[in-house]
Design a protein around this motif. Structure first.
Motif, short mmCIF file in Angstrom:
data_model
loop_
_atom_site.label_atom_id
_atom_site.label_comp_id
_atom_site.label_asym_id
_atom_site.label_seq_id
_atom_site.Cartn_x
_atom_site.Cartn_y
_atom_site.Cartn_z
N LEU A 131 0.83 -1.20 0.00
CA LEU A 131 0.00 0.00 0.00
C LEU A 131 0.87 1.26 0.00
CD1 LEU A 131 -2.95 0.94 0.07
CD2 LEU A 131 -2.80 0.94 2.57
N LYS A 132 1.95 1.22 0.75
CA LYS A 132 2.89 2.35 0.78
C LYS A 132 3.50 2.58 -0.61
CE LYS A 132 5.75 5.44 2.55
NZ LYS A 132 5.28 6.82 2.82
N THR A 133 3.89 1.49 -1.27
CA THR A 133 4.44 1.61 -2.63
C THR A 133 3.41 2.22 -3.58
OG1 THR A 133 5.94 -0.26 -2.30
CG2 THR A 133 5.41 0.33 -4.57
N ALA A 134 2.18 1.75 -3.49
CA ALA A 134 1.12 2.28 -4.36
C ALA A 134 0.87 3.76 -4.09
CB ALA A 134 -0.16 1.48 -4.17
N LEU A 135 0.88 4.15 -2.81
CA LEU A 135 0.72 5.55 -2.45
C LEU A 135 1.83 6.41 -3.07
CD1 LEU A 135 -0.32 5.81 1.31
CD2 LEU A 135 -1.27 7.14 -0.57
N ASP A 136 3.06 5.94 -2.88
CA ASP A 136 4.22 6.70 -3.38
C ASP A 136 4.21 6.81 -4.90
OD1 ASP A 136 5.01 6.99 -0.77
OD2 ASP A 136 6.57 5.45 -0.84
N LYS A 142 -4.18 12.09 -5.40
CA LYS A 142 -3.96 12.72 -4.11
C LYS A 142 -4.80 12.03 -3.05
CE LYS A 142 -4.28 17.02 -1.52
NZ LYS A 142 -4.74 18.42 -1.48
N PRO A 143 -4.18 11.40 -2.05
CA PRO A 143 -4.98 10.72 -1.03
C PRO A 143 -5.78 11.70 -0.19
CG PRO A 143 -2.67 10.76 -0.38
CD PRO A 143 -2.73 11.29 -1.78
N GLN A 144 -6.99 11.29 0.18
CA GLN A 144 -7.83 12.14 1.03
C GLN A 144 -8.15 11.48 2.36
OE1 GLN A 144 -11.27 13.77 -0.93
NE2 GLN A 144 -10.04 14.96 -2.37
N PRO A 221 -0.82 15.35 7.69
CA PRO A 221 -0.42 16.48 6.85
C PRO A 221 -1.13 16.49 5.49
CG PRO A 221 1.50 15.48 7.87
CD PRO A 221 0.33 14.57 8.18
N ASN A 222 -1.19 17.67 4.89
CA ASN A 222 -1.74 17.88 3.54
C ASN A 222 -3.23 17.58 3.46
OD1 ASN A 222 0.92 18.49 2.50
ND2 ASN A 222 1.32 16.27 2.56
N GLY A 223 -3.93 17.76 4.58
CA GLY A 223 -5.37 17.59 4.57
C GLY A 223 -5.86 16.16 4.55
N VAL A 224 -4.96 15.19 4.72
CA VAL A 224 -5.36 13.77 4.71
C VAL A 224 -5.87 13.38 6.09
CG1 VAL A 224 -4.61 11.42 4.26
CG2 VAL A 224 -3.61 13.31 2.96
N ARG A 225 -6.93 12.61 6.11
CA ARG A 225 -7.47 12.10 7.38
C ARG A 225 -7.42 10.58 7.40
NH1 ARG A 225 -12.68 15.52 9.62
NH2 ARG A 225 -11.47 17.31 10.35
N ALA A 226 -7.24 10.04 8.61
CA ALA A 226 -7.32 8.60 8.83
C ALA A 226 -8.35 8.34 9.91
CB ALA A 226 -5.96 8.04 9.24
N PHE A 227 -9.07 7.24 9.76
CA PHE A 227 -10.14 6.90 10.69
C PHE A 227 -9.96 5.46 11.14
CE2 PHE A 227 -14.73 5.68 11.41
CZ PHE A 227 -14.87 6.39 12.59
N THR A 253 -8.09 11.05 -5.07
CA THR A 253 -8.75 11.73 -6.18
C THR A 253 -8.82 10.89 -7.45
OG1 THR A 253 -6.63 12.76 -6.72
CG2 THR A 253 -8.14 14.02 -5.33
N ASP A 254 -7.92 9.91 -7.59
CA ASP A 254 -7.89 9.09 -8.81
C ASP A 254 -8.35 7.65 -8.59
OD1 ASP A 254 -6.96 11.27 -10.18
OD2 ASP A 254 -4.87 10.62 -10.21
N GLY A 255 -8.78 7.30 -7.37
CA GLY A 255 -9.24 5.94 -7.15
C GLY A 255 -9.16 5.52 -5.70
N THR A 256 -9.44 4.24 -5.47
CA THR A 256 -9.42 3.68 -4.12
C THR A 256 -8.65 2.36 -4.12
OG1 THR A 256 -11.45 2.38 -4.39
CG2 THR A 256 -11.70 4.66 -3.65
N ILE A 257 -8.10 2.02 -2.96
CA ILE A 257 -7.49 0.71 -2.75
C ILE A 257 -8.13 0.11 -1.50
CG2 ILE A 257 -5.39 -0.58 -2.25
CD1 ILE A 257 -3.80 1.58 -3.70
N SER A 258 -8.66 -1.09 -1.63
CA SER A 258 -9.28 -1.77 -0.49
C SER A 258 -8.46 -2.96 -0.06
CB SER A 258 -10.71 -2.22 -0.86
OG SER A 258 -10.70 -3.02 -2.03
N LEU A 259 -8.35 -3.13 1.25
CA LEU A 259 -7.68 -4.29 1.85
C LEU A 259 -8.75 -5.25 2.34
CD1 LEU A 259 -5.30 -5.88 3.18
CD2 LEU A 259 -5.61 -4.39 5.18
#
Length: 341
Positions: A131-136, A142-144, A221-227, A253-259
């Motif tokens: 997931l970290k690789t995909a984020l990078d 842009k993750p939200q 940071p950068n307006g990203v939230r985690a829940f 903004t360009d998609g989702t990744i589900s675990l």
């Protein structure tokens, strides 16, 4: 490869089986001894067994001491190891019993020119590395927000936790201190240190002492939230509820990744219906995608190659500071800002 790193272990309870199995699989490691106050458990590992830690350290002289004990025993064990001259210690989480105690142990280790690595292994689970690789790589733009739903399904009824880890029942701080810290650290790994936190915690099962359910909202940071949505009484779709312990969703903004509960990751592009598997289902032996082995291999690689450690105690203390903010938020009903490290 000839064994070059001598490891000794203290603790032989339920979770230690994953530690011992990992060490035994590394050709560059010699597992020298096991210590446990119930020496029969140490003997069951098949290693030279001790029931007194000072004696084991004096006779074995390990390069690494693996501390596989609950938090109540961490400080004393670390002191004994440092007094015996051990220079590399791996200590299970939660690290120590309080922020003050953790900082004290770090100061003692620094004075002894020793290193403590906290055995926080969830960031080493293969799905979070992927997931970290995909984020990078910008897979979701842009993750939200990132959501994790903890659903291990092991907390129901009057006998909850008795079969595996009975000390869970008496912990005054449970869901966050014992479990959610995994995702505090994992969210840091994926998104950076949070800047604010809000928590609403509760106890569902009256048979235990501490909280076992709750919501925690992190501002990164950068307006990203985690829940983090945790409830140990409920389950999720999985053949092994302890593999991922729940389900996650990263949205950008360009998609989702589900675990999923099988450890697989699925990418869906924004506006599309089809999903692409970017991480296959878990096939590793061992706990949580073999994350114990991945962490311990990381430590040995660091020792052999003189490379930095993830989760050295001086860095990990940030997780404890965030944990304290979570409990304060829950007690006051307020969202708390978290200052820089």
């Amino acid at each position: 490869m000839t064994a070059t790193i001598k490891v000794a272990c203290v603790g032989a309870g339920y979770f230690s089986q994953f530690h011992y199995a990992s060490w035994a699989s590394m050709p560059e490691v010699h597992v020298a001894a096991s210590c446990n106050r119930d020496i029969a458990k140490a003997q069951a590992t098949g290693l030279p067994a001790y029931d007194a830690l000072p004696q084991m350290l004096a006779e074995v002289h390990p390069d690494v001491l693996d501390i596989i004990l609950p938090p109540v025993a961490h400080a004393e064990t670390i002191r004994i190891a440092l007094d015996a001259g051990v220079k590399t210690l791996i200590c299970q989480k939660p690290f120590c019993q309080s922020l003050a105690e953790a900082k004290n142990m770090i100061a003692l280790a620094d004075a002894a020119q020793a290193t403590i690595i906290v055995h926080e292994n969830f960031r080493f689970q293969p799905w979070y590395r992927a997931l970290k690789t995909a984020l990078d790589q910008g897979a979701v733009g842009k993750p939200q927000q990132l959501t994790f739903r903890l659903r291990p399904g092991d907390g129901q009824g009057p006998d909850a936790y008795l079969a595996r880890q009975p000390y869970f029942r008496d912990m005054p701080r449970f869901l966050v201190h014992e479990t959610a810290v995994h995702w505090v650290d994992t969210f840091r790994f994926l998104l950076g240190d949070p800047e604010a936190v809000y928590a609403d915690l509760r106890r569902v099962n009256p048979a235990i002492t501490g909280e076992d359910a709750g919501y925690i909202l992190f501002d990164h940071p950068n307006g990203v939230r985690a829940f983090f949505d945790g409830n140990r009484n409920l389950d999720h779709s999985a053949d092994n509820h302890r593999r991922t312990m729940g389900e996650a969703l990263l949205e950008g903004t360009d998609g989702t990744i589900s675990l999923h509960g099988d450890g697989s990751l699925w990418l869906r592009k924004f506006g599309a219906e089809e999903q692409t598997c970017i991480q296959p289902a878990d096939t590793w032996d061992g706990f949580g995608g073999n994350c114990v082995h991945h962490l311990q291999s990381h430590v040995i690689s660091g020792l052999l190659n003189q490379t930095p450690f993830e989760n050295d105690a001086a860095d990990y203390v940030r997780v404890i500071e965030i944990e304290e903010a979570i409990y304060t938020s829950a007690e006051t009903g307020q969202k708390l800002k978290i200052g820089p490290p």
